[in-house]
Design a protein around this motif. Structure first.
Motif, PDB file in Angstrom:
ATOM      1  N   UNK A   1       4.500 -18.222   7.176  1.00 39.06           N
ATOM      2  CA  UNK A   1       4.330 -17.024   6.369  1.00 39.06           C
ATOM      3  C   UNK A   1       5.598 -16.772   5.557  1.00 39.06           C
ATOM      4  N   UNK A   2       5.455 -16.733   4.228  1.00 37.02           N
ATOM      5  CA  UNK A   2       6.600 -16.464   3.353  1.00 37.02           C
ATOM      6  C   UNK A   2       6.745 -14.972   3.108  1.00 37.02           C
ATOM      7  N   UNK A   3       5.635 -14.313   2.732  1.00 41.28           N
ATOM      8  CA  UNK A   3       5.630 -12.866   2.552  1.00 41.28           C
ATOM      9  C   UNK A   3       4.198 -12.389   2.417  1.00 41.28           C
ATOM     10  N   UNK A   4       4.041 -11.065   2.439  1.00 40.39           N
ATOM     11  CA  UNK A   4       2.741 -10.438   2.242  1.00 40.39           C
ATOM     12  C   UNK A   4       2.815  -9.570   0.998  1.00 40.39           C
ATOM     13  N   UNK A   5       1.748  -9.590   0.221  1.00 43.65           N
ATOM     14  CA  UNK A   5       1.741  -8.822  -1.022  1.00 43.65           C
ATOM     15  C   UNK A   5       0.328  -8.342  -1.315  1.00 43.65           C
ATOM     16  N   UNK A   6       0.246  -7.330  -2.142  1.00 45.20           N
ATOM     17  CA  UNK A   6      -1.059  -6.863  -2.606  1.00 45.20           C
ATOM     18  C   UNK A   6      -1.575  -7.830  -3.663  1.00 45.20           C
ATOM     19  N   UNK A   7      -2.881  -7.881  -3.798  1.00 46.21           N
ATOM     20  CA  UNK A   7      -3.497  -8.747  -4.804  1.00 46.21           C
ATOM     21  C   UNK A   7      -3.020  -8.329  -6.193  1.00 46.21           C
ATOM     22  N   UNK A   8      -2.533  -9.272  -6.972  1.00 48.00           N
ATOM     23  CA  UNK A   8      -2.058  -8.995  -8.324  1.00 48.00           C
ATOM     24  C   UNK A   8      -0.636  -8.476  -8.387  1.00 48.00           C
ATOM     25  N   UNK A   9       0.107  -8.504  -7.273  1.00 49.82           N
ATOM     26  CA  UNK A   9       1.463  -7.961  -7.253  1.00 49.82           C
ATOM     27  C   UNK A   9       2.480  -8.879  -7.934  1.00 49.82           C
TER      28      UNK A   9
END
Length: 63
Positions: free
Chosen positions: A12-20
């Motif tokens: 896992x590199x990072x978590x983001x919202x769709x389109x961020x």
């Protein structure tokens, strides 16, 4: 939220919202050291649309 993972080891590199992601990103995996290149899912428009000219300055047109 979308999990962004390394292309080589699936860490896992990072978590983001769709389109961020707005521009290209390079991120190094802390587990295997691979440089991951990420691009936005939706490309930026080549040119922006012009705003409509209907009372664009806020004035009221009288006939």
């Amino acid at each position: 939220m979308v999990n962004i993972r390394c292309g080589s080891c699936s860490a896992l590199l990072f978590r983001a919202r769709h389109g961020a992601i707005a521009n290209d990103i390079e991120i190094k995996c802390r587990r295997c050291g691979t440089i991951n290149h990420l691009r936005p899912t939706e490309p930026l428009p080549d040119r922006q649309e012009r705003p409509s000219r209907k009372n664009s300055c806020g004035s009221i047109s009288r006939k």
